[in-house]
Write a protein that holds these residues in place. Structure first.
Motif, short mmCIF file in Angstrom:
data_model
loop_
_atom_site.label_atom_id
_atom_site.label_comp_id
_atom_site.label_asym_id
_atom_site.label_seq_id
_atom_site.Cartn_x
_atom_site.Cartn_y
_atom_site.Cartn_z
N HIS A 1 0.82 -1.20 0.00
CA HIS A 1 0.00 0.00 0.00
C HIS A 1 0.85 1.26 0.00
O HIS A 1 1.99 1.27 0.49
CB HIS A 1 -0.94 0.01 1.22
CG HIS A 1 -0.32 0.61 2.45
ND1 HIS A 1 0.41 -0.12 3.36
CD2 HIS A 1 -0.32 1.89 2.92
CE1 HIS A 1 0.81 0.67 4.34
NE2 HIS A 1 0.39 1.90 4.09
N VAL B 1 -2.75 4.45 8.07
CA VAL B 1 -3.69 5.47 7.62
C VAL B 1 -5.02 5.31 8.35
O VAL B 1 -5.36 4.25 8.86
CB VAL B 1 -3.93 5.40 6.09
CG1 VAL B 1 -2.67 5.74 5.33
CG2 VAL B 1 -4.44 4.02 5.69
N THR C 1 0.11 5.70 0.29
CA THR C 1 -0.84 6.80 0.44
C THR C 1 -0.13 8.11 0.15
O THR C 1 0.75 8.53 0.91
CB THR C 1 -1.41 6.82 1.87
OG1 THR C 1 -1.95 5.54 2.20
CG2 THR C 1 -2.51 7.88 1.99
N THR D 1 -8.86 10.59 3.95
CA THR D 1 -7.77 9.68 4.23
C THR D 1 -6.57 10.47 4.74
O THR D 1 -6.11 11.40 4.07
CB THR D 1 -7.36 8.89 2.98
OG1 THR D 1 -8.48 8.12 2.52
CG2 THR D 1 -6.20 7.96 3.27
#
Length: 386
Positions: free
Chosen positions: A142, A353, A144, A364
């Motif tokens: 992942h 997150v 972000t 987010t």
């Protein structure tokens, strides 16, 4: 220490550290951990001259020889209402309202890196497109990116980047079995022999053995000060029931903080919301697994209540410190810190997150575990292990 705000970005840029003369950074240091092998208590070990070369030696043993040192003690508390087994004879009591803070430490002769050495890339990279149409580095796991990529590689030869650590976790499922890699993460020193990381970081501890390798000031897979600057986790106490309480405080086999320095710690004050005071550094997958990267001018956008944790028999609240920091797998355990007159203070340990619902939709944000639980865990670790 008062609740004054940390240094602004303008002050950080304008500040010129004074020269301290002799460079005392641990160039070429070889720690005890770096030269240690272990085979288990049940195996005899003998040193013999090698038949392959006159100047070489061989360690003879009927067990496997493994580099580094294993972990000895692990306690993980996943339910915030449970009293730790080591303190089961004590009655938990509610925490006082004031949270402690711990001062940072920079060895004299280790330069202060308010404006560190940075670079955008070490070589070719793969890029993708974010949901907003901007470019982003592709991650195997992942990633972000908030309002565009804001991170850069940083050469960690100055403090406090010297106190940020690369972590490699591994474990041995059964005696004599091959060791298994169990992930990579970030940590940071908060004492001579005390390190902080996320509670979810680390290998399984229910097998024959486990280990967490710790490399301060890591660049290209080893410390900038040499391959001998390394340690291992001896034991830890861990919490992890939500994003505010994702905390692990670790004891190291070697007092690395004496040579590379360590962070202070303090609680977050909501009066600092939206101020671009903060920095985060670590080893996110989408920048580099082996060379440190960082982001400055981070703003905390919200702080929410986290689960209570029990530290040394007392219950403390934690805080979900939510910011606009870019993050990815591998940066778990990184410090979120600001600079004050006496040095850098971490206000939390990076968790991951948070997705919060607002009137405008789902927001987010990156999240660090902070609050009184964070500072009390740090204080307990520093007082216990140095």
């Amino acid at each position: 220490m008062t609740d004054q705000a940390p240094w602004s970005q303008a002050r950080l840029l304008e500040f010129e550290p004074e020269s301290e003369g002799e460079d005392t950074r641990p160039w070429g240091l070889v720690t005890d951990s770096a030269t240690t092998l272990w085979s288990g208590e049940e195996h005899d070990v003998a040193l013999e001259r090698s038949t392959a070369h006159r100047g070489a030696f061989t360690l003879r043993t009927d067990g496997p020889l493994l580099h580094g040192l294993p972990g000895l003690e692990a306690y993980e508390e996943t339910v915030h209402t449970r009293t730790p087994e080591l303190r089961a004879n004590r009655t938990p009591r509610r925490a006082p309202s004031a949270a402690p803070s711990g001062a940072p430490y920079r060895p004299k002769g280790v330069p202060l890196g308010t404006t560190p050495k940075t670079t955008r890339s070490l070589g070719p990279t793969r890029r993708g497109i974010t949901s907003r149409g901007g470019k982003t580095l592709l991650s195997e796991t992942h990633s972000t990116i908030i309002d565009g990529e804001s991170r850069a590689l940083v050469y960690p030869s100055s403090y406090p980047y010297t106190a940020v650590c690369k972590l490699y976790s591994s474990y041995q499922p059964a005696a004599g079995a091959s060791w298994v890699g169990a992930g990579e993460a970030t940590g940071y020193l908060i004492g001579r022999s005390t390190m902080m990381t996320s509670g979810h970081v680390g290998p399984p501890t229910n097998g024959a053995a486990w280990a967490i390798k710790v490399i301060p000031a890591c660049w290209n897979g080893q410390s900038v000060f040499g391959a001998g600057v390394v340690s291992y986790v001896r034991g830890y106490h861990s919490w992890n029931s939500d994003s505010g309480s994702d905390i692990k405080v670790c004891q190291l086999w070697d007092p690395l903080g004496d040579r590379v320095g360590y962070f202070g710690y303090r609680g977050y004050n909501s009066a600092w919301e939206d101020g671009e005071y903060w920095t985060m550094a670590g080893f996110p997958y989408d920048i580099s697994l082996t060379s440190m990267s960082y982001e400055s001018a981070i703003a905390v956008r919200d702080d929410d209540d986290g689960d209570d944790i029990n530290v040394n028999g007392t219950t403390y609240d934690t805080t979900q410190v939510e910011s606009d920091a870019d993050e990815a797998s591998g940066v778990s355990g990184a410090p979120l810190w600001g600079m004050w007159d006496d040095g850098p203070y971490a206000i939390g340990v990076h968790h991951g997150v948070e997705h919060d619902g607002t009137v405008f939709g789902t927001e987010t944000l990156s999240c660090a575990s902070g609050g009184a639980g964070f500072t009390q865990a740090a204080a307990w670790g520093r007082s216990s292990w140095g």
